[in-house]
Scaffold this motif. Structure first.
Motif, PDB file in Angstrom:
ATOM      1  N   ASN A  14       0.821  -1.216   0.000  1.00 26.60           N
ATOM      2  CA  ASN A  14       0.000   0.000   0.000  1.00 26.60           C
ATOM      3  C   ASN A  14       0.851   1.261   0.000  1.00 26.60           C
ATOM      4  O   ASN A  14       0.496   2.256  -0.635  1.00 26.60           O
ATOM      5  N   GLU A  34      -5.146   5.170   1.353  1.00 25.87           N
ATOM      6  CA  GLU A  34      -4.979   5.619   2.733  1.00 25.87           C
ATOM      7  C   GLU A  34      -6.108   5.099   3.625  1.00 25.87           C
ATOM      8  O   GLU A  34      -5.875   4.777   4.789  1.00 25.87           O
ATOM      9  N   ASP A  35      -7.315   4.992   3.092  1.00 25.43           N
ATOM     10  CA  ASP A  35      -8.411   4.387   3.858  1.00 25.43           C
ATOM     11  C   ASP A  35      -8.101   2.925   4.172  1.00 25.43           C
ATOM     12  O   ASP A  35      -8.347   2.454   5.286  1.00 25.43           O
ATOM     13  N   MET A  37      -5.134   1.650   4.391  1.00 22.42           N
ATOM     14  CA  MET A  37      -4.039   1.655   5.360  1.00 22.42           C
ATOM     15  C   MET A  37      -4.558   1.934   6.764  1.00 22.42           C
ATOM     16  O   MET A  37      -4.099   1.341   7.740  1.00 22.42           O
ATOM     17  N   LYS A  38      -5.515   2.829   6.857  1.00 24.30           N
ATOM     18  CA  LYS A  38      -6.096   3.171   8.160  1.00 24.30           C
ATOM     19  C   LYS A  38      -6.710   1.934   8.808  1.00 24.30           C
ATOM     20  O   LYS A  38      -6.508   1.676   9.996  1.00 24.30           O
ATOM     21  N   GLU A  39      -7.458   1.165   8.041  1.00 19.71           N
ATOM     22  CA  GLU A  39      -8.046  -0.074   8.544  1.00 19.71           C
ATOM     23  C   GLU A  39      -6.961  -1.079   8.925  1.00 19.71           C
ATOM     24  O   GLU A  39      -7.049  -1.743   9.954  1.00 19.71           O
ATOM     25  N   LYS A  42      -5.306  -0.271  12.248  1.00 17.87           N
ATOM     26  CA  LYS A  42      -6.150  -0.556  13.412  1.00 17.87           C
ATOM     27  C   LYS A  42      -6.079  -2.019  13.828  1.00 17.87           C
ATOM     28  O   LYS A  42      -6.212  -2.341  15.002  1.00 17.87           O
ATOM     29  N   ILE A 126       3.489   7.827   8.244  1.00 21.32           N
ATOM     30  CA  ILE A 126       2.048   7.648   8.401  1.00 21.32           C
ATOM     31  C   ILE A 126       1.545   8.822   9.223  1.00 21.32           C
ATOM     32  O   ILE A 126       1.804   8.908  10.423  1.00 21.32           O
ATOM     33  N   ASN A 127       0.876   9.760   8.579  1.00 20.07           N
ATOM     34  CA  ASN A 127       0.469  10.977   9.276  1.00 20.07           C
ATOM     35  C   ASN A 127      -0.673  10.713  10.241  1.00 20.07           C
ATOM     36  O   ASN A 127      -1.359   9.692  10.171  1.00 20.07           O
ATOM     37  N   SER A 129      -3.597  11.704  10.532  1.00 19.02           N
ATOM     38  CA  SER A 129      -4.962  11.539  10.023  1.00 19.02           C
ATOM     39  C   SER A 129      -5.299  10.070   9.766  1.00 19.02           C
ATOM     40  O   SER A 129      -6.465   9.713   9.663  1.00 19.02           O
ATOM     41  N   LEU A 130      -4.279   9.212   9.674  1.00 21.48           N
ATOM     42  CA  LEU A 130      -4.521   7.796   9.436  1.00 21.48           C
ATOM     43  C   LEU A 130      -4.531   6.989  10.732  1.00 21.48           C
ATOM     44  O   LEU A 130      -4.739   5.782  10.712  1.00 21.48           O
TER      45      LEU A 130
END
Length: 131
Positions: A14, A34-35, A37-39, A42, A126-127, A129-130
């Protein structure tokens, strides 16, 4: 979990995709990646450098901003520790295996810019916001 069991090829993929889509100016694709990556962040644990039970903070610029390194596998960690050593930052460093949200209070700090994946190659920040 042992350090040898940590492996995140999906996240690395990613990161590479985000770079490529960013270079091509495809912001919509970058947002989708990025969405994803966010998942992923987590749900997964990473190798996180610590010192005295606190995450290692690396200065970023001259304004008090900092980033925290995380590692996606043992090889990255070994190379990162070698980088720390070369830069005389390696005293008393240890690691834990945790999710990035383990240090939730970091997100409240305006000087925290995010997690740096693989410090030895400075591959991706990884900023916040993620997170």
């Amino acid at each position: 979990m042992k350090i040898e069991e940590i492996n995140h090829p999906e996240l690395k993929n990613n990161i590479n995709l985000a770079y490529m889509q960013g270079e091509n100016g495809n912001q919509e694709a970058v947002m989708k990646i990025e969405d994803d990556m966010k998942e992923y962040l987590k749900d997964n644990v990473f190798i996180i450098s610590i010192e005295d039970a606190e995450p290692v903070k690396i200065p970023y610029g001259n304004d008090g901003d900092y980033i925290v390194p995380i590692f996606t596998d043992k090889r990255e960690y070994d190379m990162g520790m070698q980088y720390f050593s070369l830069n005389e930052m390696a005293e008393n460093k240890d690691y834990i295996i945790e999710k990035t949200d383990y240090f939730k209070k970091l997100k409240e700090d305006p000087n925290f810019l995010g997690f740096l994946v693989n410090i030895s190659s400075v591959s991706y920040i990884i900023n916040t916001s993620l997170l």
